[in-house]
Write an enzyme that holds these catalytic residues in place. Sequence first.
Site, PDB file in Angstrom:
ATOM      1  N   THR A  97      66.592  52.722  85.154  1.00 12.36           N
ATOM      2  CA  THR A  97      65.556  53.615  84.617  1.00 12.36           C
ATOM      3  C   THR A  97      64.491  52.871  83.829  1.00 12.36           C
ATOM      4  O   THR A  97      63.527  53.479  83.367  1.00 12.36           O
ATOM      5  CB  THR A  97      66.194  54.665  83.683  1.00 12.36           C
ATOM      6  OG1 THR A  97      66.927  53.969  82.669  1.00 12.36           O
ATOM      7  CG2 THR A  97      67.106  55.613  84.441  1.00 12.36           C
ATOM      8  N   PHE A 112      64.397  45.498  83.603  1.00  7.93           N
ATOM      9  CA  PHE A 112      64.838  44.667  84.740  1.00  7.93           C
ATOM     10  C   PHE A 112      65.351  45.527  85.894  1.00  7.93           C
ATOM     11  O   PHE A 112      65.041  45.262  87.055  1.00  7.93           O
ATOM     12  CB  PHE A 112      65.987  43.727  84.332  1.00  7.93           C
ATOM     13  CG  PHE A 112      65.699  42.749  83.237  1.00  7.93           C
ATOM     14  CD1 PHE A 112      64.406  42.537  82.764  1.00  7.93           C
ATOM     15  CD2 PHE A 112      66.743  42.021  82.655  1.00  7.93           C
ATOM     16  CE1 PHE A 112      64.154  41.619  81.743  1.00  7.93           C
ATOM     17  CE2 PHE A 112      66.496  41.111  81.632  1.00  7.93           C
ATOM     18  CZ  PHE A 112      65.215  40.910  81.170  1.00  7.93           C
ATOM     19  N   ASP A 146      77.066  57.391  82.572  1.00  8.16           N
ATOM     20  CA  ASP A 146      77.126  56.455  81.452  1.00  8.16           C
ATOM     21  C   ASP A 146      78.173  55.389  81.785  1.00  8.16           C
ATOM     22  O   ASP A 146      79.352  55.733  81.971  1.00  8.16           O
ATOM     23  CB  ASP A 146      77.519  57.244  80.184  1.00  8.16           C
ATOM     24  CG  ASP A 146      77.453  56.417  78.917  1.00  8.16           C
ATOM     25  OD1 ASP A 146      77.672  55.198  78.980  1.00  8.16           O
ATOM     26  OD2 ASP A 146      77.194  57.013  77.858  1.00  8.16           O
ATOM     27  N   ASN A 149      73.436  45.366  85.480  1.00  4.58           N
ATOM     28  CA  ASN A 149      72.283  45.097  84.615  1.00  4.58           C
ATOM     29  C   ASN A 149      72.289  45.941  83.346  1.00  4.58           C
ATOM     30  O   ASN A 149      71.801  45.502  82.309  1.00  4.58           O
ATOM     31  CB  ASN A 149      71.014  45.379  85.432  1.00  4.58           C
ATOM     32  CG  ASN A 149      69.795  45.527  84.558  1.00  4.58           C
ATOM     33  OD1 ASN A 149      69.259  44.543  84.037  1.00  4.58           O
ATOM     34  ND2 ASN A 149      69.338  46.770  84.370  1.00  4.58           N
ATOM     35  N   TYR A 205      75.959  41.068  69.627  1.00  5.11           N
ATOM     36  CA  TYR A 205      75.247  41.049  70.916  1.00  5.11           C
ATOM     37  C   TYR A 205      75.554  39.736  71.639  1.00  5.11           C
ATOM     38  O   TYR A 205      75.876  39.740  72.838  1.00  5.11           O
ATOM     39  CB  TYR A 205      73.734  41.230  70.727  1.00  5.11           C
ATOM     40  CG  TYR A 205      72.986  41.166  72.039  1.00  5.11           C
ATOM     41  CD1 TYR A 205      73.152  42.172  72.993  1.00  5.11           C
ATOM     42  CD2 TYR A 205      72.146  40.096  72.352  1.00  5.11           C
ATOM     43  CE1 TYR A 205      72.486  42.117  74.224  1.00  5.11           C
ATOM     44  CE2 TYR A 205      71.481  40.036  73.569  1.00  5.11           C
ATOM     45  CZ  TYR A 205      71.651  41.048  74.504  1.00  5.11           C
ATOM     46  OH  TYR A 205      71.001  40.984  75.719  1.00  5.11           O
TER      47      TYR A 205
HETATM   48  P1  NDP Z   1      65.821  48.083  78.941  1.00  8.61           P
HETATM   49  O1  NDP Z   1      66.167  48.724  77.634  1.00  8.61           O
HETATM   50  O2  NDP Z   1      64.416  48.158  79.398  1.00  8.61           O
HETATM   51  O3  NDP Z   1      66.783  48.656  80.086  1.00  8.61           O
HETATM   52  C1  NDP Z   1      68.160  48.841  79.855  1.00  8.61           C
HETATM   53  C2  NDP Z   1      68.741  49.710  80.967  1.00  8.61           C
HETATM   54  O4  NDP Z   1      70.146  49.847  80.724  1.00  8.61           O
HETATM   55  C3  NDP Z   1      68.141  51.093  81.011  1.00  8.61           C
HETATM   56  O5  NDP Z   1      67.858  51.440  82.336  1.00  8.61           O
HETATM   57  C4  NDP Z   1      69.247  51.984  80.453  1.00  8.61           C
HETATM   58  O6  NDP Z   1      69.234  53.239  81.123  1.00  8.61           O
HETATM   59  C5  NDP Z   1      70.498  51.206  80.869  1.00  8.61           C
HETATM   60  N1  NDP Z   1      71.638  51.551  80.035  1.00  8.61           N
HETATM   61  C6  NDP Z   1      71.812  51.297  78.719  1.00  8.61           C
HETATM   62  N2  NDP Z   1      72.965  51.819  78.290  1.00  8.61           N
HETATM   63  C7  NDP Z   1      73.531  52.426  79.368  1.00  8.61           C
HETATM   64  C8  NDP Z   1      74.730  53.168  79.557  1.00  8.61           C
HETATM   65  N3  NDP Z   1      75.599  53.376  78.552  1.00  8.61           N
HETATM   66  N4  NDP Z   1      75.002  53.655  80.778  1.00  8.61           N
HETATM   67  C9  NDP Z   1      74.144  53.440  81.797  1.00  8.61           C
HETATM   68  N5  NDP Z   1      73.002  52.745  81.691  1.00  8.61           N
HETATM   69  C10 NDP Z   1      72.701  52.258  80.480  1.00  8.61           C
HETATM   70  O7  NDP Z   1      66.271  46.566  78.784  1.00  8.61           O
HETATM   71  P2  NDP Z   1      66.245  45.317  79.809  1.00  8.61           P
HETATM   72  O8  NDP Z   1      65.764  45.703  81.135  1.00  8.61           O
HETATM   73  O9  NDP Z   1      65.571  44.206  79.093  1.00  8.61           O
HETATM   74  O10 NDP Z   1      67.794  44.981  79.832  1.00  8.61           O
HETATM   75  C11 NDP Z   1      68.560  44.898  81.007  1.00  8.61           C
HETATM   76  C12 NDP Z   1      69.677  43.884  80.791  1.00  8.61           C
HETATM   77  O11 NDP Z   1      69.106  42.608  80.544  1.00  8.61           O
HETATM   78  C13 NDP Z   1      70.588  44.175  79.601  1.00  8.61           C
HETATM   79  O12 NDP Z   1      71.914  43.857  79.994  1.00  8.61           O
HETATM   80  C14 NDP Z   1      70.096  43.191  78.536  1.00  8.61           C
HETATM   81  O13 NDP Z   1      71.110  42.853  77.637  1.00  8.61           O
HETATM   82  C15 NDP Z   1      69.705  42.030  79.403  1.00  8.61           C
HETATM   83  N6  NDP Z   1      68.754  41.055  78.868  1.00  8.61           N
HETATM   84  C16 NDP Z   1      67.530  41.440  78.367  1.00  8.61           C
HETATM   85  C17 NDP Z   1      66.650  40.485  77.922  1.00  8.61           C
HETATM   86  C18 NDP Z   1      65.334  40.840  77.333  1.00  8.61           C
HETATM   87  O14 NDP Z   1      64.779  40.032  76.562  1.00  8.61           O
HETATM   88  N7  NDP Z   1      64.753  41.974  77.644  1.00  8.61           N
HETATM   89  C19 NDP Z   1      66.953  39.046  78.021  1.00  8.61           C
HETATM   90  C20 NDP Z   1      68.268  38.767  78.543  1.00  8.61           C
HETATM   91  C21 NDP Z   1      69.109  39.732  78.969  1.00  8.61           C
HETATM   92  P3  NDP Z   1      69.450  54.665  80.434  1.00  8.61           P
HETATM   93  O15 NDP Z   1      68.927  54.571  79.036  1.00  8.61           O
HETATM   94  O16 NDP Z   1      68.687  55.607  81.322  1.00  8.61           O
HETATM   95  O17 NDP Z   1      70.918  54.873  80.516  1.00  8.61           O
HETATM   96  C1  8X3 Z   2      68.029  39.294  75.162  1.00  4.75           C
HETATM   97  C2  8X3 Z   2      67.325  38.074  74.733  1.00  4.75           C
HETATM   98  O1  8X3 Z   2      67.067  36.372  72.848  1.00  4.75           O
HETATM   99  O2  8X3 Z   2      66.969  38.700  72.233  1.00  4.75           O
HETATM  100  O3  8X3 Z   2      69.282  39.040  75.676  1.00  4.75           O
HETATM  101  O4  8X3 Z   2      69.036  37.712  72.847  1.00  4.75           O
HETATM  102  S1  8X3 Z   2      67.632  37.710  73.083  1.00  4.75           S
END
Ligand code: NDP
Ligand code: 8X3
Length: 253
Positions: A12, A15, A61, A88, A154
């Site tokens: 949603t 990534f 969820d 993801n 985290y």
């Molecule tokens: P966003 O917050 O933009 O997206 C997170 C997604 O995870 C949303 O689609 C959300 O959907 C979903 N989500 C969260 N909790 C739940 C749940 N309990 N059940 C189902 N879906 C869930 O963040 P990112 O796209 O940045 O993050 C994606 C991944 O990348 C994560 O694992 C994050 O830790 C990781 N990451 C991010 C980085 C960054 O700097 N952005 C760097 C490295 C890793 P909804 O709310 O609709 O459930």
């Molecule tokens: C998300 C990137 O540097 O905030 O995983 O941990 S950082």
Amino acid sequence: MMKKTILVTGATSGFGRAIARKFAANGNKLIITGRRQNLLEELAVELKTIYGAEVLTLCFDVRKLAEVEAAVASLEGPWREIDVLVNNAGLAVGMNPVHEGITDDWERMIDTNVKGLLYMTRMVAPIMVARRQGHIINIGSVAGKEVYPMGNVYCGTKFAVDAITKGTRIDLVSHNIKVTQVAPGAANTEFSVVRFKGDQERAENVYKGFAPLQAEDIADAVYYVSSLPAHVSVNDMVLMPTAQASAVNFYKT
Ligand code: NDP
Ligand code: 8X3
């Protein structure tokens, strides 16, 4: 390229949404999941309209085992033949020193990033094992390679993703299943807004003075690792903004 069925959790936003778009644009079938039904529906319409993709939405969820079980059990016929699972869905919540940590934040991170990923893997991997093919791609983080101040829990969850990815690969190697971790650095998505509980200004500050990764960069990487010949597996890919040298070292102007 042969049409594959791709299941992306957390589609949603960020990534996950970019990954869904990338695979749809390249002729694949998408199972998109998340908790926000309206955003899943919007994305499904977009993928069908723009790319002519076949799309299924599953709203659940990942922290709730019964919901994960029911979602995967609901897949019928060709939709069960998942070729690529992208684990993801994940989040950071709060940024406090451990002695001031909020236990509810910890539980949300551990339940989503670790247990949710495990539940998805537990339900989908048997389908892959039975077919003797498949690819599990876990989204880790630089936070799973290095611990930084106030990253405590985290980072702990992402170190767990790193270890679970390795363990999964070992367990599934004899079943012809690829297991990859893609570990990004700082990327501008909803991530920091969620981490700082809706504080937009604090979130925007994280990405000031340098060019962060964009969701599309991660989507390109995930698509690349999934597109290699059958005998080639990328096990681990660390992806950083050029201006980021380590978890805490940035060149900001
Ligand atoms: P966003 O917050 O933009 O997206 C997170 C997604 O995870 C949303 O689609 C959300 O959907 C979903 N989500 C969260 N909790 C739940 C749940 N309990 N059940 C189902 N879906 C869930 O963040 P990112 O796209 O940045 O993050 C994606 C991944 O990348 C994560 O694992 C994050 O830790 C990781 N990451 C991010 C980085 C960054 O700097 N952005 C760097 C490295 C890793 P909804 O709310 O609709 O459930
Ligand atoms: C998300 C990137 O540097 O905030 O995983 O941990 S950082």
